[in-house]
Design a protein around this motif. Sequence first.
Motif, PDB file in Angstrom:
ATOM      1  N   VAL A  39      39.383  45.465  35.402  1.00 30.96           N
ATOM      2  CA  VAL A  39      39.758  44.050  35.345  1.00 30.96           C
ATOM      3  C   VAL A  39      39.298  43.458  34.014  1.00 30.96           C
ATOM      4  O   VAL A  39      39.962  42.608  33.435  1.00 30.96           O
ATOM      5  CB  VAL A  39      39.128  43.268  36.526  1.00 30.96           C
ATOM      6  CG1 VAL A  39      39.450  41.786  36.440  1.00 30.96           C
ATOM      7  CG2 VAL A  39      39.614  43.836  37.848  1.00 30.96           C
ATOM      8  N   PRO A  69      36.924  41.923  45.540  1.00 31.92           N
ATOM      9  CA  PRO A  69      36.293  41.049  44.553  1.00 31.92           C
ATOM     10  C   PRO A  69      35.552  39.880  45.181  1.00 31.92           C
ATOM     11  O   PRO A  69      35.759  39.533  46.340  1.00 31.92           O
ATOM     12  CB  PRO A  69      37.471  40.561  43.718  1.00 31.92           C
ATOM     13  CG  PRO A  69      38.643  40.660  44.615  1.00 31.92           C
ATOM     14  CD  PRO A  69      38.378  41.759  45.591  1.00 31.92           C
ATOM     15  N   ASN A  80      33.830  44.611  37.674  1.00 30.63           N
ATOM     16  CA  ASN A  80      35.140  44.339  37.087  1.00 30.63           C
ATOM     17  C   ASN A  80      35.451  45.307  35.957  1.00 30.63           C
ATOM     18  O   ASN A  80      36.607  45.693  35.755  1.00 30.63           O
ATOM     19  CB  ASN A  80      35.206  42.893  36.590  1.00 30.63           C
ATOM     20  CG  ASN A  80      35.412  41.921  37.746  1.00 30.63           C
ATOM     21  OD1 ASN A  80      35.897  42.311  38.803  1.00 30.63           O
ATOM     22  ND2 ASN A  80      35.037  40.670  37.549  1.00 30.63           N
TER      23      ASN A  80
END
Lengths: 591, 347, 239
Positions: free
Chosen positions: C54, C85, C49
């Motif tokens: 993210v 993801p 991430n």
Amino acid sequence: MRAASPRLIGLAAVALMGVAPLLPFTPAFWITLAGYAGLSSLVAIGLVLLTGVGGMTSFGQAAFVGFGAYTTAVLTTSFGFSPWATLPVSLLTTGLAALAIGLVTVRLSGHYLPLGTIAWGISFFYLFGNLAALGGYDGIGGIPPIRIGPWDLVDARAIYYLIWLFVLIAVVLSHNLLDSRMGRAIRALRGGGAFAESFGVDTAEAKLVVFVYAGLLAGLSGWLYAHVQRSVSPSPFGLSAGIEYLLMAVLGGSGYVLGGVVGAGVVAVLNDQLQNGLPKLIEGGGNLDAIVFGILLVAALQFARAGLWPMLRRLGPPAAPKSVDLSAPPLPRTPPPDKGAPLLEVEGVSKRFGGLVAVNDVSFSVRGGEIVGLIGPNGAGKSTTFNLLTGVTSATSGAIRFRGERIDRLPARKIAERGIARTFQHVKLVPGMTVLENVAIGAHLRARVGALSSLFRLDRAREAEIIAEAARQIARVGLAEHMHKPAGSLALGQARVAEIARALCLDPALLLLDEPAAGLRFAEKKQLAELLKRLRAEGTSILLVEHDMDFVMTLTDHIVVLDFGAKIAEGAPKIVAESPVVLEAYLGGVE
Amino acid sequence: MSPTILLFLAQDGVMNGAVYALLGVTLVLLFTVTRVIFVAQGAFVAWGALTMAALENGAVPGTALLLVGFGLAAAVVDLLRARGRLSGRRLGLIAGRDIVLPLALLALDTALAPLKPGMAVDVLLTLALIIPMGPLVYRLAFQPLADASVLILFIAAIGVHLAMTGLGLAVFGAEGSRIDPMVAGVVPVGPIVVKLQSFAVLGVTAAVMAGLFVFFERTLLGKALRATAVNRLGARLVGVRVDGAARTAFALAAGIGAVSGVLIGPLTTVAYDTGFLIGLKGFVAAIIAGLASYPLTALAAVAIGLLESYSAFFASAFKEVIVFSIIIPFLLWRSFAHGAPADEEEE
Amino acid sequence: MSAPILRTDALGVSYGRVEAVRGASIEMPAGGVVTVIGANGAGKTSLLNAIMGVLPSSGSVAFDGRLLGASPIEERVARGLSLVPEKRELFGSMSVEDNLRLGAWRLGAKAIRTGLADVFARFPRLQERRDQKAGTLSGGERQMLAMGRALMGRPRALMLDEPSLGLAPRIVKDIFHIVGELKETGVSILLVEQNARAALQIADWAYVMELGEIVMQGPAAELANDKRVIESYLGLGRR
């Protein structure tokens, strides 16, 4: 010695508010303003309980103020009632209206609920304005003032004292309510609250209780308002007023009773400053308040969603921990099932979602005093099976019996009543409540004491028993030192154990644990295993769904293996561990 | 009860319903892209009509000043948020979009308004002033809350409604205005006559509804915009700029609002707060359609218009009560049929 | 192998006081498969991430020789970085085909056409379900759709977060087979997996992550025979 400090500060604040109007240099209009702040406080306190605590956002509270105000206005002007005689009638009218509206409103979910409050908020405004009996849009004038003995309360000072006496009572009652069995149920409502049903809480009832309570406080405010203002018309009971009350709660701190009072005070002062104090910045006047309030509401959501009160509160000393009296008599217990006797029997249970078969013809049983493990790879149907057992969903076919009685059509609440307690895969503790209070929710069914008695502190004996039981279970699982911390501050492992303590408070014959070891460190897993063995020795049966094979192998007496929704193996741990089907399912052979 | 009256009430209801539909479909548009239940949409309608009225009178509309204010506020917020980590390009974008453009529009209005340049130019100027407000309102009120629940966004929308109503009163005053019709004249329909302007409203409503439907249901760009509300992270992972999508949606909404205002301005007197009640009825229609379907919203809006028209005749005192109460059973039905909305679990 | 297409330097991710990733430096060679293995909660997902933008992070990420800085997700996507993801993040209320099309929405009609043909060839199952809502798919189909959607965007580097999570063994086999095929097309792959055995079989290079740190790295074949790795990640554990 320092424990009394918050209370002392509170008393000092009350004393200050009591003395202030008598001081010669206090301007008269401040007293009037404070009176109006008090009127709004009553509504805002109710809204705090409803919105911030109970999770139901209402834009329609002003309508309940209207019910209280119009009831006394009509009765005193047209029927010659004395104001005090109309107080119970006003409250009754408002209460019944709130009950009727609440029965519909609390059933609305998510954002549908505030939309609903807007709809009835507007509807009642037009109703007030269109009923000839209520004087139409002109309203009703000539309402008599409240009398105490020979005195008419017309002086701003006298009214101030009367209003704030009611506010004080409302603050105390609200604190009493929140600090009780029903209060904990209400506090668990926020964020869905479905988990509380698993401990026997009737969430629909809890919602209704807080809805009516908030309505009654608004009605009380309306009754006072009618006699302070001496006239009523629809406009203060419309949607804009309802929005303003919500602003008060959000600004002051919608999670705190005193946040409502602070918010009401801030809005009253701002209102006054914006309408009278500041020079008319913009031609047209009187509109600055709407602009400022609108921006404040958005800004509060962006920057200070918890409101002003928690900031103020941090300046003072911390609150004393809830007292625990371990000498309180124990709560009644149900004798545990006989060792080896059939307790839970799952017979050919299936669950389909549309075309998908999540659980396919699964049968197994749990006997008294044993630990059974339900294992399988992710997506094998463990969670669905667990949901079937706990009444979250119901089976498409098959039967589930507990102590010989069918439970597969029962809702979660009824299953809890039969002595089945559970924990959750994703921890469901109320983060703002202490560990002790969270665990006490588990004892909800074992000491039935209602909201009314808790308002007036008639519940203290039972409350002490509940709290003592919660403290005992917390000590039992080894969390005693964390008892008074907010549950949100616990590490994941501790939170899982706290959930077990909460489940134990139910005095369960069967404990259902949903992935209790997930996310725990090695040492924590070992402690958890010890705890569960101890519980078994004390006669509690346990069914656990688990991912961690090692954990299950060392702990359980019997294992059921699921894969693709069907049972693929069952037996003693050793036998299951060597089964080739199980190895295949678990290791996912990638050759 | 004569057929003439029935017919008259029907045309009145359909007309109002068409206006509610314009607001209702805009609410659906905003909800499906940003998850905001934008109760303040009516303000754009009122501002559109009042801006047009000011221009017709040769005055510089207050919205020109408001736009400059909004732009400055947005620029300040952007600068504070970036705290010095600003590229030159970004700085230029902020300055251009939030400061230069509004000032240029203000200058343009100041220059053109006294000349009374005629209806077509007035309409363009009105659109030019109102459309940029949509993205600015999003930037100031909702972008910082973009990850919040629908409920929080809704409460913020209520705050925006308060502020916009107050601002409308501040710049336009409490007096209502009427503007000249785009198309003058009347057409007889059976025993009654209908204003040509009414047909313009109907036509535009149908076109907007159809346009939104086709764009959001049939084109990939429309679906990309909707994807931001379905799954924000998912949308970002396929490269949709979620804030850009929301800005676009708000620009569209402001534009539709301004057009609605220009259209209804000749039919009814519009004041700073007229939009709210119209907006709420559009909102009732959108809720009945589950905040999801354009055609259903339009249909529900017309039904509400008719209900209102007939209840105004038969039970005039309770017209509003009836219209707003009708939403409750639908809310109940949606609560039961679809269970908890996805974001029931609070922030 | 050639110069790395992706490189992180001392990457760190914190949630409040908790450091989920600490000083992670990894490299992803162009056209290879790299895997990061580790236990549940080791920080693998946080690492991905952070690379994707993210999560905010400390340290640096360079893609194709250029530092990404604090650039938003959308910009990284546009440069050719793609993440599938752990939670898939599909558009549940939209059809399978719309999900796929949205994967390439910025590339134009032709790219969408060829992309769809390619994805449907790789995942025939998705073609069968093209009109079904993504929210109604089974776990394996959801994973295929998530991968398909990412491939539609023609990524140069593809990061897969636990592609086998929650899937039946047979489907896991399929997924890994497809990862192997993708490797042949030249896209670089970063694979984060709990299923270490499968991951090590397919990867060229592997990192082992424990408590937020990279504790070991080496050619995947070597790690697969490493005593410590076998003990911690490949065996059934200490039973």
